[in-house]
Design a protein around this motif. Structure first.
Motif, short mmCIF file in Angstrom:
data_model
loop_
_atom_site.label_atom_id
_atom_site.label_comp_id
_atom_site.label_asym_id
_atom_site.label_seq_id
_atom_site.Cartn_x
_atom_site.Cartn_y
_atom_site.Cartn_z
N ARG A 187 7.35 4.54 -0.21
CA ARG A 187 6.04 4.77 0.61
C ARG A 187 6.32 4.91 1.95
O ARG A 187 5.70 5.91 2.68
N LEU B 295 3.46 11.01 -2.40
CA LEU B 295 2.86 9.65 -2.31
C LEU B 295 1.97 9.75 -3.49
O LEU B 295 2.16 8.48 -3.90
N GLN B 296 1.37 10.26 -4.25
CA GLN B 296 0.52 10.15 -5.29
C GLN B 296 1.67 9.76 -6.38
O GLN B 296 1.37 8.62 -7.16
N ARG C 228 2.40 19.38 4.29
CA ARG C 228 1.39 18.07 3.98
C ARG C 228 0.99 18.07 2.62
O ARG C 228 0.93 16.87 2.11
N LYS C 229 0.73 19.03 1.74
CA LYS C 229 0.42 18.95 0.57
C LYS C 229 1.54 18.50 -0.42
O LYS C 229 1.08 17.63 -1.18
N GLU D 158 1.61 15.58 10.00
CA GLU D 158 0.45 15.53 10.91
C GLU D 158 0.55 15.96 12.22
O GLU D 158 -0.05 16.67 13.04
N ASN E 147 2.85 6.11 -5.86
CA ASN E 147 1.80 5.18 -6.05
C ASN E 147 1.53 4.88 -7.56
O ASN E 147 1.56 4.03 -8.08
N LEU F 245 4.37 12.23 6.05
CA LEU F 245 3.19 12.67 6.19
C LEU F 245 2.47 12.55 7.82
O LEU F 245 2.10 13.53 7.89
N GLU G 99 4.98 8.19 3.91
CA GLU G 99 3.94 8.07 5.09
C GLU G 99 4.55 8.47 6.13
O GLU G 99 3.71 9.38 7.13
N GLU H 17 1.73 14.71 0.08
CA GLU H 17 0.47 13.87 -0.34
C GLU H 17 0.94 13.95 -2.00
O GLU H 17 0.67 12.70 -2.72
N ASN H 18 1.34 14.98 -2.62
CA ASN H 18 1.69 14.94 -3.99
C ASN H 18 2.97 14.08 -4.06
O ASN H 18 2.88 13.26 -5.02
#
Length: 828
Positions: A292, A426-427, A419-420, A303, A430, A299, A296, A423-424
């Motif tokens: 994680r 990170l999902q 970024r996408k 950003e 999780n 990510l 992050e 995010e994918n």
């Protein structure tokens, strides 16, 4: 006092009972006892306060205390010491109440014998140890659970908490979570109890953690006696902080090891099985948090990169009029369309310039909409370019002149692909965290070897199942399964082979159960099956099917197979009057003990136990007990002698297949006995070696007569057959318990001192002494005998071969002893 002796406190005021119990403990066979005797409760409490003891034998009726108050006061002063109540029949009701209040066992003095008393003491101590271990494990799991529940949104803080929990649970001097930063330096992200002068960032070369990260293989990394290893020179912390033990665990990110969770000690430390389970849970949680953290960070970096691009006007920024003409485009936009500035400004979107036709129509519609609504809009797009899906985000806003009229629209285009993807990822992480938490919860109550639930889960589930039956009605049954003589399998074939057999047994039991039946490895070779909605008759029938199925199955591997004998006990609620779930296991153990006393390899319920008790009381008077014990002892000795005589008679049949083997065995026995006596072995060990020498070729029963009497050289395949005879003999003798002690002597008599023998390749002192003695006697007698393929050697030639084999084929000490025997024989 023997360090291994069980320290026992007997609180009893009756001299006759003291004498009887003390005498039984002195005659115990499986354990030794150091006994302290106190005749009053007060003296007993004083002793407990001053001395450490393992178990208490307590009479409830004492000069200064009577009844349950006696137990209560002892238990209050020594809650962690197992207490066994010994009482007369008249105090049985009070003793049972004490049993319910925490006593480990209740023994009636008039019914006690040596085996019952010794077994009760050993079982009480072991149950108390299991209870303490379970309590410690529960405390650990509670701390782990509390730590998990306290997690925040920041992964680094969670890693810090987990590192502290890791150090605390393992009693470390300090604990660290180390990884390499982007410049290759070794950094401590999590720390617990580190010294004030500890350097959290250092050059990694030479550090133990660096080896875990760069050379780890997904397993724990234990290094003891650090001061005597190369790390005392290469890792500056080893000498500086006088470290003795390092326990590290590799942490992965994707497919690479990126960190090391470690505990260090200023003393020698060996982690227990429970310690390693805790390490697995905490390391798995840190791995999720590390994933994680890195996701992050990726990510945030993405950003930040977009922010810098926007502030530096490197994002695609364009301005369009209502006729779709470029009024302005920054360099990023120019580069995006793949043209020069003079070929973009003033040109229409429909002029091409690298735009996809479908996208041109879409963007023309968006421009029209902003002009009509006079409101900004935000859009997200995805487009397949080559084999990669590109994500973008655009803001389209109306631009007004000084009069407030809309003259154009401005577009800020962002490439959101990285970024996408972050995010994918990170999902996914999780979701993996959720799955990992479920898996960790299961692992904490699963036996890692068999995959069955363990005794911790049993303690949780039996209470709730019992409560359900009490509240809603119905039946609940329990089957306890114990493998008879399992120790002999471990002794003969190794613990690794025994573990394989237990795993196969678990699989066989699982195949016979319903989906909702609960199978538990209760401990060692004991299994428990919880059967919801099953009465005693149904459970007994199932237990008999299990017994029959296990008896038919061949357990083992391609090299060795064994048959198992099992004893099963059945307890059922409400037919068997038990007051709670844990009572069911206690009653099951009592029934199992009775079944084993009757010979084992059977199924018993409480009806069988009660029936036997009634029959004994009906026909046996108290005055006859001593005579009965003597008679049983005689019968046991006679049975042992009969079995032994049968086996030795069976071995004599070898002479019918191979006359050489018959004569060879007799002479081998004589030499083996002479060597054993010369070594000064006790008489009973000499007798064991004599029996082993007599039976050492028993396995040739299973070898073809053509091979045994072949006059030419054996083929490779035939020689492999001959090599099987020690294992065949061991398989024949294993079910005969009275001969189990000599099996290793027979099984390993073809092993060599240099480790090149068979069947196990044992070396040096790994070979049992009896096997080494039989080996020399066997080879010498073979050399001195006519064989189908050669004549007997002359005595000097045979002796020379024995001498040359010292230190390679034979134990050199036994060779010297044997040569002395031969010299005396020659002089005679």
């Amino acid at each position: 006092m023997d360090d291994k002796a069980i320290r026992l406190l007997l609180i009893e005021d009756n001299e006759d009972h003291i004498f009887l119990i003390h005498k039984m403990l002195k005659e115990a066979r499986k354990a030794s006892f150091h006994v302290e005797i106190r005749k009053t409760l007060t003296k007993g409490l004083e002793f407990i306060a001053e001395e450490a003891i393992d178990v208490i034998l307590l009479d409830l009726t004492l000069p200064d205390s009577i009844g349950l108050d006696t137990f209560g006061r002892i238990h209050a002063h020594a809650p962690d010491i197992p207490i066994i109540v010994v009482t007369t029949a008249s105090d049985e009701a009070q003793a049972l109440m004490a049993f319910q209040k925490g006593a480990q066992d209740c023994l009636i003095k008039s019914e006690m014998d040596i085996d019952l008393l010794e077994r009760s003491i050993r079982y009480s101590i072991e149950r108390n140890k299991v209870k303490a271990a379970l309590r410690k494990s529960e405390e650990r799991l509670e701390k782990i659970n509390k730590c998990f529940l306290g997690f925040g949104d920041e992964p680094s803080q969670n890693i810090y908490r987990l590192t502290s929990l890791f150090g605390e649970l393992l009693g470390a001097t300090c604990a660290l979570y180390n990884c390499l930063d982007d410049r290759g330096m070794l950094c401590s992200i999590g720390q617990w109890q580190t010294p004030k002068d500890y350097n959290p960032k250092d050059n990694p070369q030479g550090h133990i953690c660096y080896d875990v990260i760069t050379k780890g293989d997904k397993k724990s990394f234990l290094v003891r006696n650090l001061q005597e290893t190369e790390y005392a020179k290469s890792d500056p912390n080893v000498k500086r902080y006088k470290l003795q033990t390092y326990l590290g665990y590799p942490i992965k990110w994707k497919d690479s090891i990126v960190g090391s969770l470690c505990a260090v000690y200023q003393k020698d430390f060996v982690p227990s099985e429970d310690d390693l389970k805790a390490v697995d849970i905490i390391a798995a949680a840190i791995e999720v948090e590390e994933n994680r953290r890195r996701a992050e960070e990726g990510l945030r970096e993405s950003e930040e990169m977009f922010r810098i691009i926007f502030e530096s006007t490197t994002e695609c920024i364009t301005v369009w009029d209502k006729d779709y003409n470029y009024l302005y485009a920054n360099q990023a936009a120019i580069d995006h369309v793949g043209a020069t500035r003079d070929k973009v400004i003033g040109k229409n979107i429909q002029s091409g310039m690298g735009h996809i036709p479908e996208f041109m129509k879409l963007w023309m519609g968006r421009i029209d909409k902003v002009f009509q609504t006079q409101k900004p809009m935000k859009v997200e797009d995805s487009c397949l370019v080559g084999d990669r899906l590109i994500y973008s985000e655009s803001v389209i806003a109306p631009l007004r002149n000084k009069n407030g009229d809309i003259f154009a629209v401005g577009v800020v285009y962002k490439d959101m692909t990285e970024r996408k993807y972050a995010e994918n990822e990170l999902q996914k992480l999780n979701k993996e965290l959720t799955r990992s938490n479920k898996r960790l919860n299961q692992l904490s109550v699963k036996d890692l070897h068999t995959g069955l639930y363990d005794h911790r889960y049993f303690a949780e589930i039996i209470g709730s199942e019992f409560y359900r039956v009490k509240k809603y009605g119905g039946s609940l049954s329990l089957i306890m399964i114990d493998v008879d003589y399992f120790k002999s399998i471990n002794d003969m074939y190794s613990h690794k082979f025994g573990d394989l057999v237990l795993k196969q047994l678990a699989q066989q039991i699982r195949k016979m159960m319903r989906q909702y039946d609960i199978i538990i490895r209760y401990g060692g070779e004991e299994f428990v099956v919880i059967l919801p909605g099953t009465d005693r008759d149904q459970a007994a029938a199932l237990a008999q099917r299990i017994l029959n199925a296990i008896g038919l199955y061949n357990f083992g591997d391609s090299k060795h197979t064994v048959k198992l004998k099992t004893t099963l006990s059945v307890v059922s609620c409400p037919k068997d009057r038990v007051s709670n779930g844990m009572d069911m296991i206690k009653v099951a153990e009592q029934i199992l003990t009775r079944a084993k006393e009757e010979g084992g390899n059977r199924v018993y319920t409480s009806l069988d136990k009660t029936k036997i008790g009634r029959e004994l009381k009906k026909y046996i008077k108290p005055s006859d007990i001593k005579a009965l014990k003597q008679k049983l002892g005689r019968l046991h000795r006679q049975a042992k002698e009969s079995i032994t005589e049968s086996i030795f008679a069976f071995a004599k049949t070898l002479e019918l297949k191979d006359h050489y083997t018959g004569e060879h065995v007799e002479r081998t026995v004589n030499y083996a006995v002479e060597i054993a006596r010369a070594l000064g072995l006790p008489s009973h060990e000499v007798e064991m070696i004599k029996e082993a020498a007599t039976l050492h070729d028993l396995g040739k029963i299973g070898i073809s007569e053509k091979i045994l009497t072949k006059k030419s050289k054996l083929s490779k395949k035939e020689f492999e057959e001959i090599r099987k005879h020690p294992s065949i003999a061991a398989d024949i003798l294993r079910p005969i318990h009275v001969l189990n002690a000599i099996i290793p002597f027979i099984l390993y008599h073809h092993e060599r001192w240099d480790g090149k023998g068979y069947p196990a390749g044992l070396k040096g002192d790994e070979i049992p002494l009896g096997a080494r003695i039989v080996a020399i006697a066997d080879v010498y007698q073979a050399l001195m005998s006519d064989r189908p393929y050669r004549k007997a050697l002359a005595r000097p030639n045979a002796i020379k071969i024995i001498e040359e084999g010292a230190g390679t084929q034979f134990d050199p000490r036994i060779v010297n002893m044997f040569l002395g025997i031969l010299k005396k024989e020659k002089n005679k």
